[in-house]
Design an enzyme around this catalytic site. Structure first.
Site, short mmCIF file in Angstrom:
data_model
loop_
_atom_site.label_atom_id
_atom_site.label_comp_id
_atom_site.label_asym_id
_atom_site.label_seq_id
_atom_site.Cartn_x
_atom_site.Cartn_y
_atom_site.Cartn_z
N VAL A 273 0.83 -1.21 0.00
CA VAL A 273 0.00 0.00 0.00
C VAL A 273 0.87 1.27 0.00
O VAL A 273 0.58 2.23 -0.72
CB VAL A 273 -0.97 0.00 1.20
CG1 VAL A 273 -1.90 1.21 1.13
CG2 VAL A 273 -1.80 -1.28 1.22
N ALA B 33 -6.92 19.27 -4.41
CA ALA B 33 -6.65 19.60 -3.00
C ALA B 33 -6.46 21.10 -2.80
O ALA B 33 -6.67 21.60 -1.69
CB ALA B 33 -5.42 18.84 -2.51
N LYS C 138 -7.08 -1.46 9.37
CA LYS C 138 -8.39 -1.79 9.97
C LYS C 138 -8.26 -2.41 11.34
O LYS C 138 -9.09 -2.20 12.22
CB LYS C 138 -9.24 -2.68 9.06
CG LYS C 138 -8.53 -3.85 8.40
CD LYS C 138 -7.84 -3.39 7.13
CE LYS C 138 -6.71 -4.28 6.72
NZ LYS C 138 -6.95 -4.94 5.47
N GLY D 126 -10.75 -1.85 0.49
CA GLY D 126 -9.71 -1.37 -0.45
C GLY D 126 -10.06 -0.05 -1.10
O GLY D 126 -10.19 0.97 -0.43
N ILE E 188 -12.83 0.94 -2.63
CA ILE E 188 -14.23 1.39 -2.67
C ILE E 188 -14.42 2.51 -1.64
O ILE E 188 -14.09 2.31 -0.48
CB ILE E 188 -15.21 0.24 -2.33
CG1 ILE E 188 -14.97 -0.99 -3.21
CG2 ILE E 188 -16.65 0.73 -2.44
CD1 ILE E 188 -15.83 -2.19 -2.83
N GLY F 28 0.07 -9.60 -3.16
CA GLY F 28 0.06 -8.52 -2.15
C GLY F 28 -1.31 -8.28 -1.54
O GLY F 28 -1.52 -7.28 -0.86
N GLU G 42 -3.05 -10.31 4.32
CA GLU G 42 -2.45 -9.65 5.48
C GLU G 42 -1.10 -10.30 5.78
O GLU G 42 -0.82 -11.43 5.35
CB GLU G 42 -3.37 -9.82 6.69
CG GLU G 42 -4.70 -9.09 6.55
CD GLU G 42 -4.50 -7.60 6.29
OE1 GLU G 42 -3.91 -6.92 7.15
OE2 GLU G 42 -4.92 -7.12 5.23
N LYS H 222 -13.18 -4.96 9.62
CA LYS H 222 -13.85 -4.03 8.71
C LYS H 222 -15.33 -3.87 9.06
O LYS H 222 -15.88 -2.77 9.00
CB LYS H 222 -13.68 -4.52 7.27
CG LYS H 222 -12.22 -4.47 6.81
CD LYS H 222 -12.03 -5.27 5.53
CE LYS H 222 -10.61 -5.16 5.01
NZ LYS H 222 -10.29 -6.18 3.99
P1 NDP Z 1 3.34 -4.72 3.67
O1 NDP Z 1 3.79 -5.83 4.56
O2 NDP Z 1 3.41 -4.92 2.21
O3 NDP Z 1 4.13 -3.39 4.04
C1 NDP Z 1 4.43 -3.02 5.34
C2 NDP Z 1 5.52 -1.96 5.32
O4 NDP Z 1 5.78 -1.53 6.65
C3 NDP Z 1 6.84 -2.46 4.75
O5 NDP Z 1 7.37 -1.49 3.87
C4 NDP Z 1 7.74 -2.59 5.98
O6 NDP Z 1 9.11 -2.32 5.72
C5 NDP Z 1 7.18 -1.51 6.85
N1 NDP Z 1 7.44 -1.75 8.27
C6 NDP Z 1 7.00 -2.79 9.03
N2 NDP Z 1 7.47 -2.68 10.29
C7 NDP Z 1 8.23 -1.56 10.31
C8 NDP Z 1 9.00 -0.91 11.31
N3 NDP Z 1 9.10 -1.41 12.54
N4 NDP Z 1 9.66 0.21 10.99
C9 NDP Z 1 9.59 0.74 9.75
N5 NDP Z 1 8.86 0.17 8.75
C10 NDP Z 1 8.21 -0.96 9.04
O7 NDP Z 1 1.84 -4.38 4.11
P2 NDP Z 1 0.67 -3.80 3.22
O8 NDP Z 1 1.15 -2.64 2.45
O9 NDP Z 1 0.00 -4.90 2.51
O10 NDP Z 1 -0.36 -3.32 4.35
C11 NDP Z 1 -0.15 -2.13 5.08
C12 NDP Z 1 -1.44 -1.78 5.81
O11 NDP Z 1 -2.49 -1.58 4.87
C13 NDP Z 1 -1.93 -2.88 6.75
O12 NDP Z 1 -2.58 -2.28 7.85
C14 NDP Z 1 -2.99 -3.61 5.91
O13 NDP Z 1 -3.97 -4.26 6.68
C15 NDP Z 1 -3.59 -2.46 5.14
N6 NDP Z 1 -4.22 -2.78 3.88
C16 NDP Z 1 -3.58 -3.57 2.97
C17 NDP Z 1 -4.15 -3.81 1.74
C18 NDP Z 1 -3.48 -4.64 0.69
O14 NDP Z 1 -4.08 -4.84 -0.38
N7 NDP Z 1 -2.28 -5.14 0.94
C19 NDP Z 1 -5.46 -3.23 1.39
C20 NDP Z 1 -6.04 -2.41 2.43
C21 NDP Z 1 -5.43 -2.21 3.61
P3 NDP Z 1 9.99 -3.30 4.76
O15 NDP Z 1 9.38 -3.19 3.41
O16 NDP Z 1 11.37 -2.75 4.82
O17 NDP Z 1 9.85 -4.68 5.33
N1 HSE Z 2 -5.98 -8.61 3.25
C1 HSE Z 2 -7.02 -7.69 2.92
C2 HSE Z 2 -7.96 -8.33 1.92
C3 HSE Z 2 -6.44 -6.44 2.35
O1 HSE Z 2 -7.57 -9.33 1.31
O2 HSE Z 2 -9.08 -7.87 1.78
C4 HSE Z 2 -7.48 -5.37 2.08
O3 HSE Z 2 -7.99 -4.86 3.27
#
Ligand code: NDP
Ligand code: HSE
Length: 438
Positions: free
Chosen positions: A14, A33, A105, A134, A136, A187, A190, A205
């Site tokens: 994300v 904006a 969430k 996501g 929506i 990706g 979770e 959610k």
């Molecule tokens: P990822 O695991 O892909 O990314 C997490 C990021 O956080 C990574 O870049 C990681 O660094 C960084 N990170 C983790 N711990 C630390 C720390 N201690 N210090 C600094 N950086 C840190 O997760 P997602 O992007 O998939 O998800 C992020 C959030 O968005 C979550 O809350 C998820 O539930 C939510 N979400 C995700 C969706 C999806 O489609 N994936 C959709 C909607 C919501 P590094 O890369 O170096 O490991």
């Molecule tokens: N893991 C979540 C899903 C990401 O698959 O819906 C979006 O919130």
């Protein structure tokens, strides 16, 4: 006017998507904006890792605390996930007078009441559109678009990974583990994919949706949660033969005694639009008293789709920077001092119809025993089918659809049927919802 400076915590799926969308659509975003949005800094665990985005335009740090306390950062975008470090960072950002945008969430469902109280105290905004479904814009639709309505119920496919798995199992005959690995590679899943598979993510959610739909506090611990792991290919096929699809739904319903809050696999008639939402797509059906049923559909997970919601929140925050905190849209749609104490009902009191798959010895009298127990629990039958005996076995699957019944009556009947000597396995029970206009 000077651009607004943001700091991003996390550059994974994300976070990376958010950097890309901000850069790709910078012109359009600024025109909307009224000011540019500039990424000043981002935090990751590993600064040397290859990323889906270009990180050359801002400073990288491995210390997320640096961002939440940086004096020149106006908005913190939390995209790390989890509810420990993320909670600490978000509360610190709020205490430092920074606005927050998050896609998390788990954080909002579990600690949202505390976070919004802190935000109100410090006069800052916490925006969380990306936390549900996501890309929506469902939070905005319920909180603002439907503000004239008394919301009666909502039901949605709100986990992309789960829907992706169920669709692959049904359409391609692929197995559960294979589909989950695929969702992880894209990706969608979770960090701990049991959150997707066991319905915890959907429950997070649903907790958020229910709070903004009914004006109740966030009550994750009271949300009933059941996952998809027990659904077999046989159940998918039998449901289809009866004219239904199995979907993993989050349902929040206002009933006379309070609010139903439940996440579970559900049979829905195949002609419903929701039954035809496939793959990583999500959809939420919301019934308001004035507008009637409304449906919101789009990608439920993935980098760009989720970034779409994160960036929309950023635009909202930038537009509202100069507004008086009292005149902003309340975090949970209703004014913080006007939340209701409507009780969340225990699952035993919920009423729904059921699909039952009963594995029975193939001999005369078995069906009569089963239907006798159902009748004694005042459960009436809508349809019953006895399938062919399984190859090389003397047992047959019996599929029963019931009319609406109280969950407690159904549990008692299932316990009694499972004790019969002629029943060879635990009964598979899946709830059934018609999702019609009422
Ligand atoms: P990822 O695991 O892909 O990314 C997490 C990021 O956080 C990574 O870049 C990681 O660094 C960084 N990170 C983790 N711990 C630390 C720390 N201690 N210090 C600094 N950086 C840190 O997760 P997602 O992007 O998939 O998800 C992020 C959030 O968005 C979550 O809350 C998820 O539930 C939510 N979400 C995700 C969706 C999806 O489609 N994936 C959709 C909607 C919501 P590094 O890369 O170096 O490991
Ligand atoms: N893991 C979540 C899903 C990401 O698959 O819906 C979006 O919130």
């Amino acid at each position: 006017m000077k651009p607004v400076k943001i700091g991003i915590l996390g550059l994974g799926t994300v976070g990376g998507g958010t950097v890309n969308v901000l850069s790709r659509n910078a012109g359009e975003i600024t025109r909307r904006a009224g000011r540019g949005i500039e990424i000043a800094m981002a935090a990751t665990r590993d600064t040397g890792k290859s990323r889906i985005c270009d990180t050359s335009g801002f400073r990288l740090t491995t210390d997320p605390h640096e961002i939440v306390s940086a004096p020149d950062i106006d908005v913190v975008v939390e995209l790390i996930g989890g509810d420990t470090l993320a909670r600490e960072l978000v509360l610190a950002a709020i205490a430092n007078g920074k606005h927050v945008v998050t896609a998390n969430k788990a954080l909002i469902a579990v600690h949202g009441n505390e976070i919004f109280a802190a935000a109100q105290k410090h006069g800052v905004m916490v925006a969380f559109e990306a936390a549900v479904a996501g890309g929506i814009p469902i939070i905005k639709a319920i909180r603002e678009g439907l503000a004239g309505n008394r919301i009666e119920w909502l039901a949605g496919i709100i986990n992309g990974t789960g829907n992706y798995i169920l669709t692959g199992m049904r359409d391609q005959g692929r197995d559960f583990a294979d589909m989950l690995a695929d969702a992880q590679a894209q990706g969608y899943a979770e960090a701990d994919p049991t959150f997707d598979v066991e319905g915890i993510d959907a429950a997070h959610k649903l907790t958020i949706l229910a709070a903004i739909a009914f004006g109740i506090p966030l009550q994750f611990a009271k949300t009933y949660t059941e996952g998809i792991a027990r659904i077999s290919h046989d159940d998918v096929v039998y449901a289809e033969e009866l004219g239904y699809r199995i979907k993993h739904l989050g349902i929040a319903k206002r009933v006379a005694q309070g609010i139903e809050l439940r996440v579970h696999p559900t049979l829905i008639p195949e002609r419903r639009l929701l039954a035809n939402v496939d793959g990583v797509m999500n959809a939420v059906l919301v019934k308001g008293d004035a507008v009637g049923p409304t449906l919101y559909y789009g990608a439920g997970a993935g980098a760009d789709a989720t970034a779409s919601a994160v960036v929309a929140d950023l635009v909202d925050v930038v537009r509202a920077l100069t507004t008086d905190p009292e005149n902003r849209v309340p975090h949970l749609a209703f004014q913080a001092d006007a939340l209701s104490d409507l009780p969340v009902l225990p699952m035993d009191e919920v009423e729904t119809a059921y699909y039952l798959r009963i594995e029975a010895v193939d001999q005369p009298g078995v069906l009569a025993e089963v239907t006798h127990i159902l009748a004694e629990s005042t459960i009436s039958i809508e349809a019953i089918i006895q399938k062919e005996p399984r190859e090389g076995e003397n047992r047959v699957p019996v599929i029963i659809l019931t009319h609406t019944v109280r969950e407690q009556n159904m549990n008692e009947a299932i316990a009694r049927i499972e004790q019969l000597a002629t029943i060879t396995a635990p009964i598979m029970r899946i709830r059934l919802e018609y999702l019609n206009r009422e």
